[in-house]
Design a protein around this motif. Structure first.
Motif, PDB file in Angstrom:
ATOM      1  N   ARG A  33       0.850  -1.198   0.000  1.00 46.65           N
ATOM      2  CA  ARG A  33       0.000   0.000   0.000  1.00 46.65           C
ATOM      3  C   ARG A  33       0.893   1.258   0.000  1.00 46.65           C
ATOM      4  NH1 ARG A  33      -0.119  -1.932   5.211  1.00 46.65           N
ATOM      5  NH2 ARG A  33       0.429  -0.464   6.828  1.00 46.65           N
ATOM      6  N   PRO A  34       0.360   2.336  -0.562  1.00 41.47           N
ATOM      7  CA  PRO A  34       1.121   3.589  -0.570  1.00 41.47           C
ATOM      8  C   PRO A  34       1.266   4.167   0.835  1.00 41.47           C
ATOM      9  CG  PRO A  34      -0.892   3.767  -1.911  1.00 41.47           C
ATOM     10  CD  PRO A  34      -0.903   2.431  -1.258  1.00 41.47           C
ATOM     11  N   TYR A  35       2.277   5.001   0.991  1.00 40.43           N
ATOM     12  CA  TYR A  35       2.525   5.679   2.258  1.00 40.43           C
ATOM     13  C   TYR A  35       1.349   6.600   2.591  1.00 40.43           C
ATOM     14  CZ  TYR A  35       4.994   8.132   5.953  1.00 40.43           C
ATOM     15  OH  TYR A  35       5.362   8.670   7.157  1.00 40.43           O
ATOM     16  N   ASP A  36       0.983   6.664   3.859  1.00 39.14           N
ATOM     17  CA  ASP A  36      -0.080   7.550   4.337  1.00 39.14           C
ATOM     18  C   ASP A  36       0.571   8.835   4.858  1.00 39.14           C
ATOM     19  OD1 ASP A  36      -2.179   8.883   5.533  1.00 39.14           O
ATOM     20  OD2 ASP A  36      -2.754   7.221   6.845  1.00 39.14           O
ATOM     21  N   TRP A  37       0.359   9.934   4.164  1.00 36.88           N
ATOM     22  CA  TRP A  37       0.986  11.213   4.495  1.00 36.88           C
ATOM     23  C   TRP A  37       0.164  12.054   5.472  1.00 36.88           C
ATOM     24  CZ3 TRP A  37       5.880  11.733   3.252  1.00 36.88           C
ATOM     25  CH2 TRP A  37       6.391  10.966   2.204  1.00 36.88           C
ATOM     26  N   THR A  38      -0.923  11.529   6.031  1.00 36.56           N
ATOM     27  CA  THR A  38      -1.825  12.304   6.889  1.00 36.56           C
ATOM     28  C   THR A  38      -1.085  12.949   8.063  1.00 36.56           C
ATOM     29  OG1 THR A  38      -3.612  10.791   6.288  1.00 36.56           O
ATOM     30  CG2 THR A  38      -3.975  12.213   8.210  1.00 36.56           C
ATOM     31  N   GLU A  39      -0.305  12.181   8.794  1.00 36.78           N
ATOM     32  CA  GLU A  39       0.420  12.725   9.956  1.00 36.78           C
ATOM     33  C   GLU A  39       1.429  13.785   9.530  1.00 36.78           C
ATOM     34  OE1 GLU A  39       3.378  11.173  13.513  1.00 36.78           O
ATOM     35  OE2 GLU A  39       1.940   9.743  12.657  1.00 36.78           O
ATOM     36  N   TRP A  40       2.180  13.509   8.470  1.00 36.18           N
ATOM     37  CA  TRP A  40       3.180  14.449   7.946  1.00 36.18           C
ATOM     38  C   TRP A  40       2.511  15.775   7.580  1.00 36.18           C
ATOM     39  CZ3 TRP A  40       8.404  14.823   7.192  1.00 36.18           C
ATOM     40  CH2 TRP A  40       8.855  15.722   6.242  1.00 36.18           C
ATOM     41  N   LEU A  41       1.398  15.700   6.846  1.00 37.88           N
ATOM     42  CA  LEU A  41       0.696  16.915   6.432  1.00 37.88           C
ATOM     43  C   LEU A  41       0.115  17.664   7.630  1.00 37.88           C
ATOM     44  CD1 LEU A  41      -1.014  15.544   3.197  1.00 37.88           C
ATOM     45  CD2 LEU A  41       0.840  17.240   3.321  1.00 37.88           C
ATOM     46  N   GLY A  42      -0.337  16.940   8.649  1.00 38.32           N
ATOM     47  CA  GLY A  42      -0.827  17.573   9.875  1.00 38.32           C
ATOM     48  C   GLY A  42       0.274  18.370  10.573  1.00 38.32           C
ATOM     49  N   GLN A  43       1.465  17.793  10.640  1.00 40.47           N
ATOM     50  CA  GLN A  43       2.605  18.492  11.253  1.00 40.47           C
ATOM     51  C   GLN A  43       2.975  19.734  10.448  1.00 40.47           C
ATOM     52  OE1 GLN A  43       5.634  15.453  11.469  1.00 40.47           O
ATOM     53  NE2 GLN A  43       4.703  14.478  13.266  1.00 40.47           N
ATOM     54  N   LEU A  44       2.941  19.617   9.122  1.00 43.08           N
ATOM     55  CA  LEU A  44       3.247  20.778   8.274  1.00 43.08           C
ATOM     56  C   LEU A  44       2.217  21.884   8.475  1.00 43.08           C
ATOM     57  CD1 LEU A  44       4.284  19.110   4.893  1.00 43.08           C
ATOM     58  CD2 LEU A  44       5.781  20.286   6.519  1.00 43.08           C
ATOM     59  N   ARG A  45       0.934  21.502   8.549  1.00 39.62           N
ATOM     60  CA  ARG A  45      -0.131  22.483   8.761  1.00 39.62           C
ATOM     61  C   ARG A  45       0.122  23.260  10.050  1.00 39.62           C
ATOM     62  NH1 ARG A  45      -3.487  18.830   7.517  1.00 39.62           N
ATOM     63  NH2 ARG A  45      -3.830  19.035   5.311  1.00 39.62           N
ATOM     64  N   LYS A  46       0.418  22.542  11.150  1.00 39.56           N
ATOM     65  CA  LYS A  46       0.703  23.199  12.439  1.00 39.56           C
ATOM     66  C   LYS A  46       1.892  24.145  12.322  1.00 39.56           C
ATOM     67  CE  LYS A  46      -1.020  19.689  15.636  1.00 39.56           C
ATOM     68  NZ  LYS A  46      -0.636  18.697  16.636  1.00 39.56           N
ATOM     69  N   MET A  47       2.944  23.668  11.658  1.00 40.59           N
ATOM     70  CA  MET A  47       4.147  24.489  11.496  1.00 40.59           C
ATOM     71  C   MET A  47       3.823  25.774  10.741  1.00 40.59           C
ATOM     72  SD  MET A  47       7.680  23.468   9.560  1.00 40.59           S
ATOM     73  CE  MET A  47       6.989  23.729   7.922  1.00 40.59           C
ATOM     74  N   HIS A  48       3.037  25.691   9.672  1.00 39.93           N
ATOM     75  CA  HIS A  48       2.679  26.873   8.887  1.00 39.93           C
ATOM     76  C   HIS A  48       1.755  27.798   9.679  1.00 39.93           C
ATOM     77  CE1 HIS A  48       4.679  26.079   5.099  1.00 39.93           C
ATOM     78  NE2 HIS A  48       4.347  24.796   5.223  1.00 39.93           N
ATOM     79  N   GLU A  49       0.848  27.236  10.462  1.00 40.86           N
ATOM     80  CA  GLU A  49      -0.033  28.055  11.292  1.00 40.86           C
ATOM     81  C   GLU A  49       0.767  28.823  12.347  1.00 40.86           C
ATOM     82  OE1 GLU A  49      -2.892  25.267  12.827  1.00 40.86           O
ATOM     83  OE2 GLU A  49      -3.911  25.075  10.898  1.00 40.86           O
TER      84      GLU A  49
END
Length: 195
Positions: A173-189
């Motif tokens: 199965r492909p990698y699940d980027w949900t956690e990575w994207l969540g961390q990026l969102r917090k960092m940008h906020e």
């Protein structure tokens, strides 16, 4: 002096000069290889389609698998253009199901060398009907300062990329980027709140 002695000395001197020239012209490079549990077609698609790239490499990408086509890998798709990752990279060569080559840049944290380009070649070799060897060769390095940091960074990173590719196919199965994207969102906020 004996003619054979002179010829021997001349030959030895020539060999020494050629060896010295070869040593000076030898360029440092990174080479990593892994066998993955994927067919040749699956391995090829992993590097030549957006879905393939997202499956193991990064959460987003712009992929146009043709000579001069986009090979843009977005590690931070929320970042400003030019800071997403491997922005503006292109395929330099493609030999279907054998080899791709693309230009590459350093991470944004290394601005002195980011605007320059290095070159990556990825080769594909079937091992069995269901396994493929993928070999990465990265060259074009400068010397000193941020070049040395970029080299050390990619010496680690390409091994991680191949490990992720192996994991993508061994787990099916492909990698699940949900956690990575969540961390990026917090960092940008957080960065936006500091402005």
């Amino acid at each position: 002096m004996n003619r054979n002695v002179l010829l021997g000395a001349a030959l030895a001197a020539t060999v020494a000069l050629v060896s010295a020239g070869s040593a000076r012209s030898a360029e440092r490079s990174i080479e990593k290889s892994a066998v993955i549990d994927a067919t040749l077609d699956q391995a090829w698609d992993s590097w030549t389609t957006r879905e393939g790239i997202i499956g193991f490499f990064a959460p987003d990408a712009k992929i146009e698998a043709k000579l001069g086509g986009a090979f843009q890998i977005y590690f931070d798709p929320m970042a400003e253009p030019g800071l997403k990752g491997a922005d503006d990279m292109k395929y330099m060569a493609l030999q279907p199901k054998k080899m791709i080559s693309f230009d590459w840049n350093a991470p944004p944290s290394l601005p002195e060398v980011r605007d320059q380009r290095t070159f990556v070649t990825v080769r594909f070799e079937p091992v069995t009907d269901k396994q493929t060897r993928v070999t990465i060769h990265h060259t074009g390095w400068g010397d000193g300062g941020q070049w040395d940091k970029a080299y050390a960074y990619f010496d680690r990173a390409w091994g991680n990329v191949l490990t992720n590719l192996q994991k993508r196919w061994s787990e099916g199965r492909p990698y699940d980027w949900t956690e990575w994207l969540g961390q990026l969102r917090k960092m940008h906020e957080q960065a936006a709140q500091k402005k």
